[in-house]
Design an enzyme around this catalytic site. Structure first.
Site, PDB file in Angstrom:
ATOM      1  N   LYS A 217     -23.265  24.009  51.259  1.00  0.00           N
ATOM      2  CA  LYS A 217     -23.131  23.819  49.814  1.00  0.00           C
ATOM      3  C   LYS A 217     -23.991  22.625  49.421  1.00  0.00           C
ATOM      4  CE  LYS A 217     -19.781  22.810  46.195  1.00  0.00           C
ATOM      5  NZ  LYS A 217     -18.359  22.683  45.851  1.00  0.00           N
ATOM      6  N   LYS A 270     -24.411  28.185  48.956  1.00  0.00           N
ATOM      7  CA  LYS A 270     -24.216  27.937  47.531  1.00  0.00           C
ATOM      8  C   LYS A 270     -25.095  26.798  47.075  1.00  0.00           C
ATOM      9  CE  LYS A 270     -20.610  26.252  44.526  1.00  0.00           C
ATOM     10  NZ  LYS A 270     -19.240  25.792  44.449  1.00  0.00           N
TER      11      LYS A 270
HETATM   12  C1  PBG Z   1     -15.515  22.601  43.643  1.00  0.00           C
HETATM   13  C2  PBG Z   1     -16.472  23.662  43.283  1.00  0.00           C
HETATM   14  C3  PBG Z   1     -17.610  23.578  42.471  1.00  0.00           C
HETATM   15  C4  PBG Z   1     -18.094  24.879  42.354  1.00  0.00           C
HETATM   16  C5  PBG Z   1     -17.267  25.691  43.103  1.00  0.00           C
HETATM   17  N1  PBG Z   1     -16.293  24.926  43.698  1.00  0.00           N
HETATM   18  C6  PBG Z   1     -18.204  22.445  41.731  1.00  0.00           C
HETATM   19  C7  PBG Z   1     -18.838  21.324  42.425  1.00  0.00           C
HETATM   20  O1  PBG Z   1     -18.876  21.246  43.654  1.00  0.00           O
HETATM   21  O2  PBG Z   1     -19.299  20.427  41.707  1.00  0.00           O
HETATM   22  C8  PBG Z   1     -19.280  25.292  41.514  1.00  0.00           C
HETATM   23  C9  PBG Z   1     -19.295  26.713  41.107  1.00  0.00           C
HETATM   24  C10 PBG Z   1     -20.259  27.027  40.014  1.00  0.00           C
HETATM   25  O3  PBG Z   1     -21.063  26.202  39.563  1.00  0.00           O
HETATM   26  O4  PBG Z   1     -20.221  28.181  39.585  1.00  0.00           O
HETATM   27  N2  PBG Z   1     -15.898  21.762  44.656  1.00  0.00           N
END
Ligand code: PBG
Length: 347
Positions: A217, A270
């Site tokens: 991520k 992601k």
């Molecule tokens: C929580 C999380 C996030 C997303 C999914 N889980 C936000 C982040 O890490 O700031 C983002 C999903 C999206 O932008 O569609 N940690």
């Protein structure tokens, strides 16, 4: 034309031929629709930066799940908007929190759909970070630069305590599993959380609960609209000390290897579109089920351009989702899931 007469166009002449040789297909059962669950009843709060998406109370989440099931979408991914936030995110393991209540209601009324729970503290902490802050910093620390740098600080802000966060994440995972979640998806990016969660789940008898690790991520600007959707913006600093550096893909392979060793069943990349190379490398290297998260900013860009009539939303969406699948994703988490599910059955 010389001999042999190479004519790739022969197989493009009509839709039946094109369909015959089509290499990549996406079935609605491979799509995961994220949903945002809030308190209340009959609450539907549209998310302005994500047209078509909304925060919903549990009753309306169930209704939405019915519609998703009817068009064939295989899974939903739940995010909670709790009534109460604090330093450690204690609403995250409240058995009566919005997410556990939604899980139980969906299981009762729409048992055909797979329920994924996102596990992370950022929607539940008052500081908006995905882990707990170092104890010393939690007591009256302010996010202002300190005159004498402390050895515990990597910068001017309090730091996230990786190992202290793990039991909290495990509690949240267990709470979701007890409510009946099929899949637990930790998105916090703390080191070691997959192993800790697997042991906690197994220890409590949830040996069949699936773990999808957000293994790679990235600290992406594409999460922008999600902050409005899930109210999780960090109160200070950013997430670069735990989410991955944009420039790295070898590191993604190391992250994936660790999470698989610790017991992840599926690994997630992601965002998706700007990281197709990573999806491809992970799929090629490990050959495990790979999910990709087509995130809020990717969705918002399509919607914004389509609203202006600058692109054809349906065709662009299909092209984006196919590219993610072609890169190697078996599963796509996407806000487009409901819209495209019905149409894609015929492709
Ligand atoms: C929580 C999380 C996030 C997303 C999914 N889980 C936000 C982040 O890490 O700031 C983002 C999903 C999206 O932008 O569609 N940690």
């Amino acid at each position: 034309m010389g001999f042999p007469d190479h004519r790739p166009r022969r197989l493009r002449a009509n839709e039946r031929l094109r369909s015959l040789v089509r290499e990549t297909r996406l079935h609605p059962s491979q799509l995961v629709q994220p949903l945002f669950v809030c308190e209340g009843e009959k609450v539907l709060r549209p998310i302005v930066s994500m047209p078509g998406q909304a925060q919903r109370s549990v009753d309306l989440v169930v209704e939405e799940c019915r519609e998703l099931r009817d068009v064939g979408v295989g899974s939903v991914l739940l995010f909670g908007l709790p009534a109460h936030k604090d330093a450690v995110g204690s609403s995250a393991w409240d058995e009566d929190g919005v997410v556990p209540r939604a899980v139980r209601a969906i299981k009762q009324h729409v048992p055909e759909i797979l329920i994924w729970c996102d596990v992370c503290l950022c929607e539940y902490t008052d500081h908006g970070h995905c882990g707990v802050l170092r104890a010393a910093q939690q007591r009256g620390a302010s996010p202002t630069p300190s005159p004498t740098p402390s050895p515990t600080l990597s910068n001017e802000f309090p730091t996230i305590d990786n190992d202290a966060t793990l039991p909290y994440l495990a509690s949240m995972a267990l709470t979701c599993a007890r409510a009946g979640a099929d899949i637990i998806a930790p998105s916090d990016m703390m080191d070691g959380r997959i192993g800790v969660m697997r042991r906690a789940l197994d220890g409590a008898g949830f040996i069949e609960t699936v773990l999808v690790s957000y293994a790679a991520k990235y600290a992406s600007a594409f999460y922008g609209p999600f902050r409005e959707a899930a109210d999780n913006a960090p109160a200070f600093g950013d997430r670069r000390a735990y989410q991955m550096d944009l420039a790295n893909s070898d590191e993604a392979l190391r992250e994936v290897a660790l999470d698989l060793e610790e017991g992840a069943d599926i690994v997630m990349i992601k965002p998706a579109l700007a990281y197709l190379d990573v999806i491809h490398r992970v799929k090629t290297r490990f050959g495990v089920p790979v999910a990709a998260y087509n995130v809020s900013g990717e969705y918002a860009m399509v919607k914004a351009a389509a609203e202006r009539g600058w692109i054809d939303e349906e065709r662009v969406t299909r092209e984006i989702l196919l590219s993610i699948a072609r890169a190697g994703a078996d599963i796509v988490v996407t806000y487009h899931a409901k819209d495209v599910a019905a149409g894609m059955l015929s492709t």
